[in-house]
Design a protein around this motif. Structure first.
Motif, PDB file in Angstrom:
ATOM      1  N   PHE A  67       0.820  -1.212   0.000  1.00  0.00           N
ATOM      2  CA  PHE A  67       0.000   0.000   0.000  1.00  0.00           C
ATOM      3  C   PHE A  67       0.854   1.262   0.000  1.00  0.00           C
ATOM      4  N   ARG A  68       2.026   1.212   0.635  1.00  0.00           N
ATOM      5  CA  ARG A  68       2.918   2.385   0.613  1.00  0.00           C
ATOM      6  C   ARG A  68       3.388   2.690  -0.806  1.00  0.00           C
ATOM      7  N   LYS A  69       3.489   1.679  -1.626  1.00  0.00           N
ATOM      8  CA  LYS A  69       3.912   1.871  -3.016  1.00  0.00           C
ATOM      9  C   LYS A  69       2.722   2.156  -3.938  1.00  0.00           C
ATOM     10  N   LYS A  70       1.612   1.452  -3.695  1.00  0.00           N
ATOM     11  CA  LYS A  70       0.471   1.509  -4.608  1.00  0.00           C
ATOM     12  C   LYS A  70      -0.390   2.751  -4.385  1.00  0.00           C
ATOM     13  N   ILE A  71      -0.704   3.068  -3.110  1.00  0.00           N
ATOM     14  CA  ILE A  71      -1.646   4.163  -2.820  1.00  0.00           C
ATOM     15  C   ILE A  71      -1.152   5.020  -1.642  1.00  0.00           C
ATOM     16  N   PRO A  72       0.093   5.500  -1.687  1.00  0.00           N
ATOM     17  CA  PRO A  72       0.632   6.226  -0.519  1.00  0.00           C
ATOM     18  C   PRO A  72      -0.128   7.501  -0.189  1.00  0.00           C
ATOM     19  N   ASN A  73      -0.640   8.193  -1.201  1.00  0.00           N
ATOM     20  CA  ASN A  73      -1.305   9.478  -0.981  1.00  0.00           C
ATOM     21  C   ASN A  73      -2.827   9.382  -1.057  1.00  0.00           C
ATOM     22  N   LYS A  74      -3.324   8.163  -0.999  1.00  0.00           N
ATOM     23  CA  LYS A  74      -4.759   7.965  -1.030  1.00  0.00           C
ATOM     24  C   LYS A  74      -5.399   8.516   0.241  1.00  0.00           C
ATOM     25  N   GLU A 111       0.075   8.099   6.204  1.00  0.00           N
ATOM     26  CA  GLU A 111      -0.077   8.561   7.585  1.00  0.00           C
ATOM     27  C   GLU A 111      -0.725   7.470   8.437  1.00  0.00           C
ATOM     28  N   PHE A 112      -1.761   6.840   7.887  1.00  0.00           N
ATOM     29  CA  PHE A 112      -2.403   5.743   8.600  1.00  0.00           C
ATOM     30  C   PHE A 112      -1.413   4.622   8.892  1.00  0.00           C
ATOM     31  N   LEU A 113      -0.612   4.248   7.900  1.00  0.00           N
ATOM     32  CA  LEU A 113       0.355   3.164   8.084  1.00  0.00           C
ATOM     33  C   LEU A 113       1.422   3.546   9.102  1.00  0.00           C
ATOM     34  N   ASP A 114       1.791   4.828   9.144  1.00  0.00           N
ATOM     35  CA  ASP A 114       2.765   5.291  10.150  1.00  0.00           C
ATOM     36  C   ASP A 114       2.197   5.107  11.559  1.00  0.00           C
ATOM     37  N   ILE A 115       0.937   5.526  11.759  1.00  0.00           N
ATOM     38  CA  ILE A 115       0.309   5.382  13.074  1.00  0.00           C
ATOM     39  C   ILE A 115       0.195   3.911  13.448  1.00  0.00           C
ATOM     40  N   LEU A 116      -0.112   3.094  12.452  1.00  0.00           N
ATOM     41  CA  LEU A 116      -0.250   1.658  12.679  1.00  0.00           C
ATOM     42  C   LEU A 116       1.071   1.069  13.186  1.00  0.00           C
ATOM     43  N   GLU A 117       2.181   1.506  12.590  1.00  0.00           N
ATOM     44  CA  GLU A 117       3.485   0.969  12.952  1.00  0.00           C
ATOM     45  C   GLU A 117       4.009   1.539  14.276  1.00  0.00           C
ATOM     46  N   GLN A 118       3.632   2.785  14.569  1.00  0.00           N
ATOM     47  CA  GLN A 118       4.151   3.426  15.777  1.00  0.00           C
ATOM     48  C   GLN A 118       3.542   2.858  17.052  1.00  0.00           C
ATOM     49  N   LYS A 119       2.324   2.337  16.977  1.00  0.00           N
ATOM     50  CA  LYS A 119       1.637   1.748  18.125  1.00  0.00           C
ATOM     51  C   LYS A 119       1.617   2.705  19.316  1.00  0.00           C
ATOM     52  N   ARG A 120       1.137   3.922  19.078  1.00  0.00           N
ATOM     53  CA  ARG A 120       1.006   4.860  20.186  1.00  0.00           C
ATOM     54  C   ARG A 120       0.036   4.297  21.221  1.00  0.00           C
ATOM     55  N   PHE A 138     -11.546   2.943  -2.570  1.00  0.00           N
ATOM     56  CA  PHE A 138     -10.320   2.264  -2.978  1.00  0.00           C
ATOM     57  C   PHE A 138     -10.424   1.743  -4.408  1.00  0.00           C
ATOM     58  N   CYS A 139     -10.813   2.620  -5.312  1.00  0.00           N
ATOM     59  CA  CYS A 139     -11.021   2.194  -6.704  1.00  0.00           C
ATOM     60  C   CYS A 139      -9.744   1.641  -7.327  1.00  0.00           C
ATOM     61  N   GLU A 140      -8.568   2.115  -6.869  1.00  0.00           N
ATOM     62  CA  GLU A 140      -7.303   1.623  -7.426  1.00  0.00           C
ATOM     63  C   GLU A 140      -7.079   0.138  -7.125  1.00  0.00           C
ATOM     64  N   LEU A 141      -7.727  -0.363  -6.094  1.00  0.00           N
ATOM     65  CA  LEU A 141      -7.525  -1.747  -5.684  1.00  0.00           C
ATOM     66  C   LEU A 141      -8.548  -2.711  -6.271  1.00  0.00           C
TER      67      LEU A 141
END
Length: 327
Positions: A67-74, A111-120, A138-141
């Motif tokens: 998703f970081r490659k396919k739709i990073p700015n979605k 941004e969502f993936l960053d929050i997901l990885e940070q586990k605040r 998510f039409c691209e998918l």
């Protein structure tokens, strides 16, 4: 509730154990439409289709890195909570229990993936907007996913009413509830842990009525705000107009992971099934079955909601609701 009514509920519980429900949820690696309709849909019984979506392009590709490659700015709509429960019971600062909906905000997929990885510790994200968001957002998918589940669409004789995309933290929990849909739930990456309870056990599933509220995030701090009250909020927040309602919401008041049998002894009578749906598997979750859901970290799933038939099973369930006196 009279003793005669409770005795009738106990008889129903015994009869469903003997005649309707098995010890485990059925599993198969192949489902034909007629078999699916006869053995599961008509009986309102779940089934796990192992490997049912293993061959999909999405199952072979989708993960956080893709998703970081396919739709990073979605732009995606994300539900944020401090406790992991989007649409569930929480306690406010005064010690009152309320039914609380998540704080929703739009952000880029990265941004969502960053929050997901940070586990605040107090920032648990979940993409869970149930408005057919896979198709709408998510039409691209879409070329990488099935637009409908063929055996289900043929058996139901209709296309899905909604196709939803889910992705979240392992701390994100879906509290126990039921839906008026026939549900085909497909795990694309990771796994989902379901607790399932049949609708015939409604008399032993305790409910309470709760004021409705929402989580609010203000300058990094969380608050719970009742939706039928006009309260001050930070000027920075751009809030949609709140729908005013004075009606409390009936919601299940027991945690199936840690049930309080002293307070709710009849909950021991429910038929509680624990199932894990792994990557590539599909679950048929019949309409009106109670379900509680947990997941692995960064789990990705797609589910297909088909409108239920308002047939005799629905009439029986509404009768049970009336007899329990909660609805």
């Amino acid at each position: 509730m009279t003793s005669d009514t409770m005795n009738a509920f106990y008889i129903l519980n015994e009869e469903t154990s003997a005649l309707y429900l098995g010890d485990d949820i059925a599993e198969t690696d192949n489902l034909e439409p007629l078999q699916f309709q006869r053995e599961y849909v008509s009986k309102n019984i779940p089934v796990i289709l192992r490997g049912g979506c293993a061959g999909w392009k999405a199952t072979k590709k989708w993960n956080a890195d893709y998703f970081r490659k396919k739709i990073p700015n979605k732009n995606v709509t994300v539900a944020l909570t401090p406790n992991g429960y989007a649409d569930g019971i929480a306690m406010d600062k005064n010690g009152r229990e309320l039914f609380v909906m998540p704080y929703e905000t739009d952000m880029k997929m990265n941004e969502f993936l960053d929050i997901l990885e940070q586990k605040r510790s107090n920032m648990i994200p979940y993409i869970q907007r149930q408005n057919s968001n896979l198709i709408e957002d998510f039409c691209e998918l879409l070329p990488e996913i099935e637009q409908e589940v063929s055996f289900a669409s043929e058996a139901f004789n209709k296309s899905p009413d909604a196709v939803n995309f889910w992705m979240g933290d392992e701390r994100a929990v879906t509290s126990m509830h039921k839906d008026p849909y026939e549900n085909i739930y497909c795990v694309i990456d990771g796994y989902k842990d379901f607790i399932l309870i049949p609708p015939t056990d409604l008399p032993f599933v305790p409910y309470k009525k709760y004021p409705r509220a929402e989580f609010k995030l203000c300058e990094g701090d969380w608050d719970i705000v009742e939706v039928d009250q006009k309260l001050d909020v930070c000027e920075e927040l751009e809030l949609d107009e709140v729908v005013v309602t004075s009606m409390d919401l009936p919601w299940i008041c027991i945690d199936p992971l840690q049930p309080d049998y002293n307070m709710y002894p009849d909950f021991k009578k429910v038929h509680k099934y624990h199932v894990r749906i792994n990557k590539g598997d599909c679950l048929y979750l019949p309409s009106l079955w109670f379900h509680h859901v947990r997941q692995s970290h960064s789990c990705i799933a797609v589910n297909y909601w088909y409108d239920m038939e308002f047939d005799i099973k629905y009439c029986y369930f509404k009768m049970l609701e009336a007899l329990t006196g909660m609805f």
